[in-house]
Write a protein that holds these residues in place. Structure first.
Motif, PDB file in Angstrom:
ATOM      1  N   ALA A   1       1.883  11.053  -4.153  1.00 53.93           N
ATOM      2  CA  ALA A   1       3.076  11.709  -3.618  1.00 53.93           C
ATOM      3  C   ALA A   1       3.053  13.223  -3.782  1.00 53.93           C
ATOM      4  CB  ALA A   1       4.336  11.124  -4.261  1.00 53.93           C
ATOM      5  N   ASP A   2       2.324  13.738  -4.761  1.00 49.22           N
ATOM      6  CA  ASP A   2       2.239  15.188  -4.927  1.00 49.22           C
ATOM      7  C   ASP A   2       1.168  15.811  -4.035  1.00 49.22           C
ATOM      8  OD1 ASP A   2       4.279  15.213  -6.825  1.00 49.22           O
ATOM      9  OD2 ASP A   2       2.871  14.842  -8.459  1.00 49.22           O
ATOM     10  N   LEU A   3       0.320  14.965  -3.453  1.00 47.63           N
ATOM     11  CA  LEU A   3      -0.761  15.449  -2.594  1.00 47.63           C
ATOM     12  C   LEU A   3      -0.487  15.244  -1.115  1.00 47.63           C
ATOM     13  CD1 LEU A   3      -3.823  14.036  -4.578  1.00 47.63           C
ATOM     14  CD2 LEU A   3      -2.925  16.370  -4.622  1.00 47.63           C
ATOM     15  N   LEU A   4       0.215  14.140  -0.792  1.00 53.62           N
ATOM     16  CA  LEU A   4       0.395  13.753   0.607  1.00 53.62           C
ATOM     17  C   LEU A   4       1.783  13.186   0.847  1.00 53.62           C
ATOM     18  CD1 LEU A   4      -2.983  11.965   0.523  1.00 53.62           C
ATOM     19  CD2 LEU A   4      -2.504  13.634   2.299  1.00 53.62           C
ATOM     20  N   ASP A   5       2.315  13.468   2.008  1.00 50.51           N
ATOM     21  CA  ASP A   5       3.545  12.844   2.484  1.00 50.51           C
ATOM     22  C   ASP A   5       3.172  11.896   3.619  1.00 50.51           C
ATOM     23  OD1 ASP A   5       5.386  14.287   0.840  1.00 50.51           O
ATOM     24  OD2 ASP A   5       5.161  16.028   2.166  1.00 50.51           O
TER      25      ASP A   5
ATOM     26  N   GLU B   1      -2.244  12.061  11.263  1.00 52.06           N
ATOM     27  CA  GLU B   1      -1.115  11.639  10.442  1.00 52.06           C
ATOM     28  C   GLU B   1      -1.128  10.160  10.104  1.00 52.06           C
ATOM     29  OE1 GLU B   1       2.746  13.138  11.276  1.00 52.06           O
ATOM     30  OE2 GLU B   1       2.024  15.202  11.451  1.00 52.06           O
ATOM     31  N   ARG B   2      -2.064   9.398  10.662  1.00 53.58           N
ATOM     32  CA  ARG B   2      -2.187   7.993  10.262  1.00 53.58           C
ATOM     33  C   ARG B   2      -2.541   7.903   8.785  1.00 53.58           C
ATOM     34  NH1 ARG B   2      -6.705   5.347  13.302  1.00 53.58           N
ATOM     35  NH2 ARG B   2      -7.619   7.368  12.835  1.00 53.58           N
ATOM     36  N   PHE B   3      -3.129   8.950   8.223  1.00 52.35           N
ATOM     37  CA  PHE B   3      -3.552   8.963   6.823  1.00 52.35           C
ATOM     38  C   PHE B   3      -2.651   9.833   5.951  1.00 52.35           C
ATOM     39  CE2 PHE B   3      -7.221   8.172   9.515  1.00 52.35           C
ATOM     40  CZ  PHE B   3      -7.598   6.929   9.035  1.00 52.35           C
ATOM     41  N   GLY B   4      -1.563  10.320   6.522  1.00 48.43           N
ATOM     42  CA  GLY B   4      -0.619  11.119   5.765  1.00 48.43           C
ATOM     43  C   GLY B   4      -0.628  12.575   6.173  1.00 48.43           C
ATOM     44  N   ARG B   5       0.360  13.285   5.646  1.00 56.25           N
ATOM     45  CA  ARG B   5       0.489  14.718   5.892  1.00 56.25           C
ATOM     46  C   ARG B   5       0.179  15.449   4.583  1.00 56.25           C
ATOM     47  NH1 ARG B   5       4.950  12.429   7.793  1.00 56.25           N
ATOM     48  NH2 ARG B   5       6.267  13.388   6.214  1.00 56.25           N
ATOM     49  N   PRO B   6      -0.954  16.143   4.522  1.00 58.33           N
ATOM     50  CA  PRO B   6      -1.366  16.825   3.281  1.00 58.33           C
ATOM     51  C   PRO B   6      -0.361  17.880   2.841  1.00 58.33           C
ATOM     52  CG  PRO B   6      -3.179  16.681   4.820  1.00 58.33           C
ATOM     53  CD  PRO B   6      -1.952  16.257   5.569  1.00 58.33           C
ATOM     54  N   ARG B   7      -0.181  17.963   1.538  1.00 56.99           N
ATOM     55  CA  ARG B   7       0.680  18.974   0.938  1.00 56.99           C
ATOM     56  C   ARG B   7      -0.127  20.151   0.434  1.00 56.99           C
ATOM     57  NH1 ARG B   7       5.206  16.337  -2.708  1.00 56.99           N
ATOM     58  NH2 ARG B   7       6.273  18.181  -1.969  1.00 56.99           N
ATOM     59  N   ARG B   8      -1.458  20.070   0.570  1.00 61.20           N
ATOM     60  CA  ARG B   8      -2.339  21.171   0.164  1.00 61.20           C
ATOM     61  C   ARG B   8      -3.549  21.192   1.090  1.00 61.20           C
ATOM     62  NH1 ARG B   8      -3.907  19.749  -5.959  1.00 61.20           N
ATOM     63  NH2 ARG B   8      -5.603  21.174  -5.552  1.00 61.20           N
TER      64      ARG B   8
ATOM     65  N   ASP C   1      -0.783   1.754   8.199  1.00 64.90           N
ATOM     66  CA  ASP C   1       0.231   1.178   9.079  1.00 64.90           C
ATOM     67  C   ASP C   1      -0.189  -0.233   9.461  1.00 64.90           C
ATOM     68  OD1 ASP C   1      -1.621   1.379  11.255  1.00 64.90           O
ATOM     69  OD2 ASP C   1      -0.789   3.296  11.880  1.00 64.90           O
ATOM     70  N   ALA C   2       0.686  -0.924  10.168  1.00 58.64           N
ATOM     71  CA  ALA C   2       0.444  -2.326  10.513  1.00 58.64           C
ATOM     72  C   ALA C   2      -0.828  -2.495  11.347  1.00 58.64           C
ATOM     73  CB  ALA C   2       1.653  -2.909  11.251  1.00 58.64           C
ATOM     74  N   GLN C   3      -1.097  -1.574  12.254  1.00 59.94           N
ATOM     75  CA  GLN C   3      -2.311  -1.679  13.082  1.00 59.94           C
ATOM     76  C   GLN C   3      -3.573  -1.570  12.237  1.00 59.94           C
ATOM     77  OE1 GLN C   3      -1.419   1.434  15.963  1.00 59.94           O
ATOM     78  NE2 GLN C   3      -1.334  -0.130  17.568  1.00 59.94           N
ATOM     79  N   MET C   4      -3.594  -0.646  11.291  1.00 61.66           N
ATOM     80  CA  MET C   4      -4.786  -0.476  10.450  1.00 61.66           C
ATOM     81  C   MET C   4      -5.000  -1.690   9.543  1.00 61.66           C
ATOM     82  SD  MET C   4      -4.975   3.618   9.556  1.00 61.66           S
ATOM     83  CE  MET C   4      -3.386   3.794   8.795  1.00 61.66           C
ATOM     84  N   VAL C   5      -3.932  -2.229   8.971  1.00 67.46           N
ATOM     85  CA  VAL C   5      -4.069  -3.404   8.105  1.00 67.46           C
ATOM     86  C   VAL C   5      -4.485  -4.620   8.920  1.00 67.46           C
ATOM     87  CG1 VAL C   5      -2.855  -4.970   6.529  1.00 67.46           C
ATOM     88  CG2 VAL C   5      -2.493  -2.497   6.359  1.00 67.46           C
TER      89      VAL C   5
ATOM     90  N   VAL D   1       0.839  -1.200   0.000  1.00 68.26           N
ATOM     91  CA  VAL D   1       0.000   0.000   0.000  1.00 68.26           C
ATOM     92  C   VAL D   1       0.876   1.253   0.000  1.00 68.26           C
ATOM     93  CG1 VAL D   1      -1.704   1.333   1.322  1.00 68.26           C
ATOM     94  CG2 VAL D   1      -1.968  -1.155   1.079  1.00 68.26           C
ATOM     95  N   GLN D   2       1.885   1.264   0.828  1.00 68.78           N
ATOM     96  CA  GLN D   2       2.777   2.423   0.891  1.00 68.78           C
ATOM     97  C   GLN D   2       3.459   2.659  -0.460  1.00 68.78           C
ATOM     98  OE1 GLN D   2       2.473   4.107   3.625  1.00 68.78           O
ATOM     99  NE2 GLN D   2       4.052   5.621   3.345  1.00 68.78           N
ATOM    100  N   SER D   3       3.934   1.580  -1.082  1.00 70.78           N
ATOM    101  CA  SER D   3       4.659   1.722  -2.351  1.00 70.78           C
ATOM    102  C   SER D   3       3.754   2.195  -3.483  1.00 70.78           C
ATOM    103  CB  SER D   3       5.322   0.400  -2.738  1.00 70.78           C
ATOM    104  OG  SER D   3       4.380  -0.545  -3.200  1.00 70.78           O
ATOM    105  N   ALA D   4       2.468   1.912  -3.407  1.00 72.02           N
ATOM    106  CA  ALA D   4       1.543   2.311  -4.468  1.00 72.02           C
ATOM    107  C   ALA D   4       1.147   3.780  -4.393  1.00 72.02           C
ATOM    108  CB  ALA D   4       0.285   1.435  -4.425  1.00 72.02           C
ATOM    109  N   TYR D   5       1.272   4.398  -3.228  1.00 71.99           N
ATOM    110  CA  TYR D   5       0.723   5.745  -3.057  1.00 71.99           C
ATOM    111  C   TYR D   5       1.694   6.810  -2.582  1.00 71.99           C
ATOM    112  CZ  TYR D   5      -3.804   3.686  -3.799  1.00 71.99           C
ATOM    113  OH  TYR D   5      -4.866   3.034  -4.355  1.00 71.99           O
ATOM    114  N   ARG D   6       2.693   6.449  -1.807  1.00 73.45           N
ATOM    115  CA  ARG D   6       3.530   7.480  -1.188  1.00 73.45           C
ATOM    116  C   ARG D   6       5.004   7.285  -1.509  1.00 73.45           C
ATOM    117  NH1 ARG D   6      -0.182   8.985   2.905  1.00 73.45           N
ATOM    118  NH2 ARG D   6      -2.072   9.147   1.663  1.00 73.45           N
ATOM    119  N   GLY D   7       5.711   8.389  -1.514  1.00 72.48           N
ATOM    120  CA  GLY D   7       7.154   8.355  -1.698  1.00 72.48           C
ATOM    121  C   GLY D   7       7.569   8.114  -3.134  1.00 72.48           C
ATOM    122  N   ASP D   8       8.872   8.080  -3.335  1.00 72.25           N
ATOM    123  CA  ASP D   8       9.428   7.945  -4.674  1.00 72.25           C
ATOM    124  C   ASP D   8       9.069   6.620  -5.332  1.00 72.25           C
ATOM    125  OD1 ASP D   8      10.537  10.473  -4.718  1.00 72.25           O
ATOM    126  OD2 ASP D   8      12.462   9.807  -3.919  1.00 72.25           O
TER     127      ASP D   8
END
Length: 189
Positions: A38-42, A155-162, A47-51, A21-28
Motif C-alpha cells: 500500500a505504500d508503494l502502489l495504489d 494500471e492492471r498492475f496498480g498505480r505506482p506511488r514512486r 482482476d477477475a480476467q487475470m485470475v 489477492v487485493q486484500s493482501a497487497y493493496r488498500g487499508d
C-alpha cells in the motif's frame, strides 16, 4: 496454525481469489498483514480476467489453501522453459505470520516437482520489498541481481506511488531436496 487443505482453483473461485489477492497487497485491509504494498502502489493488484486466465492456463495451476471451505491463501505456479514460475502469492492478512505462506510455498514447490519434474523455481519481487525478499531468502531462494522494469502505465498492475520500482528475480533449485511439508491429501483437482 489452522487446519488447512490444498487444492487447485476452479473458475468459481475467481471472485474470492481476486478479493484475497487485493486484500493482501493493496488498500487499508492489506495493512493488517506484513505483505502490504500500500505504500508503494495504489489501485488493483489483479482482476477477475487475470485470475481466470491463470486458472485456465494449461501451462500451470493456481493453488489454493483453504480452511473451513474458504480460500485463505493462493499462488500461481506456471511451467516455463526449464523452470517453474511462482506468482500471485497471497495470504489473508489476518492470518499472516502463522506459517500459512510458508506452507503454501512448500506445496507449490512440491507441486512443480511432482507435476512437471521441475528442478528450479523462479519468481520476481519488487526490490523495495526487502522484508519479503529476506523471507524468501530464509526459505532457500537466492537473489540474482537480475532486474526487470515495473510495468509503469499499465494500471492492471496498480498505480505506482514512486518512480523507482523494479523487480528482482529470485531462484531456488528444487531437485534433490525433500518434498517439503506434505499437504493433508496433496493437491486435488
Amino acid at each position: 496454525m489452522q487446519q488447512m487443505t490444498y487444492r487447485t482453483a476452479a473458475a468459481d473461485d475467481v471472485p474470492a481469489l481476486v478479493d484475497l489477492v487485493q486484500s493482501a497487497y493493496r488498500g487499508d485491509r492489506s495493512r493488517a498483514g506484513w505483505t502490504t504494498e500500500a505504500d508503494l502502489l495504489d489501485g488493483q493488484r489483479t482482476d477477475a480476467q487475470m485470475v481466470a486466465a491463470a486458472i485456465a492456463d494449461p501451462r500451470g495451476a493456481v493453488l489454493v489453501a483453504e480452511s473451513a471451505g474458504a480460500p485463505i491463501a493462493c499462488c500461481q505456479v506456471e511451467r516455463r522453459d526449464g523452470y517453474a514460475y511462482f506468482g500471485m502469492f497471497a495470504a489473508d492478512p489476518g492470518r499472516q505470520r502463522g506459517g500459512l505462506g510458508a506452507g503454501l510455498l512448500a506445496e507449490a514447490e512440491r507441486y512443480a516437482r511432482a507435476q512437471w519434474g521441475t528442478a528450479e523455481m523462479r519468481m520476481t519481487v519488487i526490490v523495495q520489498r526487502e522484508e519479503l525478499i529476506a523471507w524468501y531468502v530464509r526459505r532457500g531462494y537466492r537473489r540474482t541481481g537480475e532486474l526487470s522494469p515495473f510495468p509503469y502505465g499499465d494500471e492492471r498492475f496498480g498505480r505506482p506511488r514512486r518512480a523507482d520500482l523494479a523487480f528482482e528475480t529470485l531462484v531456488k533449485p528444487l531437485s534433490g531436496e525433500p518434498a517439503g511439508r506434505p499437504s493433508e491429501a496433496g493437491v486435488s483437482r
